[in-house]
Design an enzyme around this catalytic site. Structure first.
Site, mmCIF file in Angstrom:
data_model
loop_
_atom_site.group_PDB
_atom_site.id
_atom_site.type_symbol
_atom_site.label_atom_id
_atom_site.label_comp_id
_atom_site.label_asym_id
_atom_site.label_seq_id
_atom_site.Cartn_x
_atom_site.Cartn_y
_atom_site.Cartn_z
ATOM 1 N NE ARG A 71 21.522 21.776 -27.959
ATOM 2 C CZ ARG A 71 21.918 22.842 -28.641
ATOM 3 N NH1 ARG A 71 22.696 23.744 -28.062
ATOM 4 N NH2 ARG A 71 21.549 22.990 -29.898
ATOM 5 C CD GLU A 97 36.687 -13.314 -32.584
ATOM 6 O OE1 GLU A 97 37.859 -13.726 -32.516
ATOM 7 O OE2 GLU A 97 36.143 -12.976 -33.652
ATOM 8 C CD GLN A 104 5.895 11.128 -24.647
ATOM 9 O OE1 GLN A 104 5.316 11.157 -25.736
ATOM 10 N NE2 GLN A 104 5.252 11.002 -23.507
#
Length: 388
Positions: free
Chosen positions: A269, A243, A280
């Site tokens: 955008r 798991e 940056q």
């Protein structure tokens, strides 16, 4: 790190990625729909996901851990319903693999084929209200009564339980017996004395049904003991290796999906006349997201390689679980932040964050993972004085 894939595994990866993106849209936010969950589960079963690591003679694909991690990563990337992918992985690694590794031939032939095909669903019951991390002090009891055991107690946060056909249940057969005090049982749904509570309304992993499970004078045939009496802790430990390694590959895929969407968003955008990706502060945050994902991926596939090779992977799987769960939360937070107010809308990157938060808790909390890793490294142990 890209694992060396056989042509068959590479083809399976592409098939899973395409299937999940095409046939498994996001789950709705309404109440749990058992019929719809089973329909989606059956689709995953037809792709071989519900039995990927089970030997072919019992209906699985016989994949090793490394190949399974590749498929689970693809499943997590293509499937917008991370809860469903989580449920499938929990079924396979916490339930089926214990049967593969500890079950009798008769148990394997009886249970595994239908569980591999997607016809039946398994749940793993260990967590209790008073025993989360403290798994050796379970209050659920199993007392021997002739050719059967009688179970009394309850489990909580049991993944898949509202839809499960069989439960892998840990109970104390020798209370206070420590590592050898627990025993694992295979309990079929519908057994008198077994009752499942109402599904939880969760913040994340909403596509994964979870509930409490109650046992009241629940009689289980002795033939349904998984392993042998007193080996429950060993069964649980073995399942956690699978798991903590392969299940968490689902989150690698989910992070990849969120990262790709974020990169595309940063290119589209515009603010102040430029795409925000040119700023940056934005580009560096995206680079940090890539760093978190790729670092976690290296650790997970190293653990998968060790598990496939039969090597000791306790530390490797613990590190992988830590890295992936923390990276998923960070990538989710960054994806939300970079979208501003749009990041908290339904259908946005907030889904990854909500689904990632439980990852730091299940399969052993991250704090417990650090304790286990420190113990394995011998940290804090007094070393013998050197001979003079």
């Amino acid at each position: 790190m890209n694992p060396r894939l056989t042509p068959e595994t590479a083809a399976m990866r592409e098939m899973v990625l395409a299937f999940a993106g095409r046939d498994l849209p996001p789950a709705g936010d309404g109440p749990f729909d058992a019929a719809e969950f089973r329909r989606r589960w059956g689709l995953a079963g037809k792709q071989g996901l519900t039995g990927a690591t089970v030997p072919a003679e019992y209906g699985g694909s016989g994949l090793d851990a490394e190949s399974a991690a590749v498929l689970m990563e693809a499943f997590g990337e293509g499937c917008a319903d991370t809860g469903l992918a989580f449920s499938v992985a929990a079924h396979l690694f916490a339930c089926l693999m214990p049967i593969v590794e500890f079950g009798t031939d008769e148990q394997k032939r009886h249970w595994l084929p239908a569980l591999c095909s997607g016809e039946r669903i398994a749940a793993h019951g260990i967590t209790e209200p008073g025993a989360g991390s403290d798994t050796l002090n379970l209050r659920t009891r199993a007392e021997r009564d002739g050719d059967r055991y009688v179970l009394n107690g309850s489990k909580c946060f049991t993944t898949n339980s509202p839809a499960a056909d069989v439960f892998v249940v840990q109970a104390a057969t020798r209370p206070g017996g420590g590592f050898f005090g627990l025993t694992a049982f295979l309990v079929e749904a519908g057994t008198p004395g077994l009752r499942v509570g109402r599904p939880y309304d969760k913040t994340g992993l909403r596509g994964s049904p979870t509930a409490d499970v109650y046992f009241e004078d629940c009689a289980v045939p002795a033939a349904n003991v998984l392993g042998a009496e007193g080996t429950g802790a060993a069964v649980f430990t073995g399942s956690m290796k699978w798991e903590r390694t392969c299940l968490f590959a689902v989150y690698l895929g989910a992070m990849r999906r969120a990262l790709d969407d974020t990169i595309a968003f940063a290119a589209e955008r515009e603010q102040f006349g430029s795409p925000i990706g040119e700023f940056q502060a934005v580009s560096h945050r995206i680079v940090d997201m890539v760093l978190a994902l790729e670092s976690a991926r290296l650790l997970l596939f190293d653990a998968a390689r060790r598990l496939s090779a039969g090597e000791d992977c306790d530390v490797a799987s613990g590190l992988a679980k830590l890295a992936v769960s923390e990276a998923a939360v960070r990538v989710g937070l960054d994806a939300v932040q970079l979208r501003g107010a749009a990041g908290v809308l339904d259908g946005g990157p907030g889904a990854l964050l909500r689904d990632a938060l439980p990852a730091r808790i299940f399969s052993g909390t991250n704090e417990i993972q650090k304790n286990n890793i420190a113990r394995a490294l011998g940290i804090g142990r007094r070393r013998p004085a050197p001979r003079r």
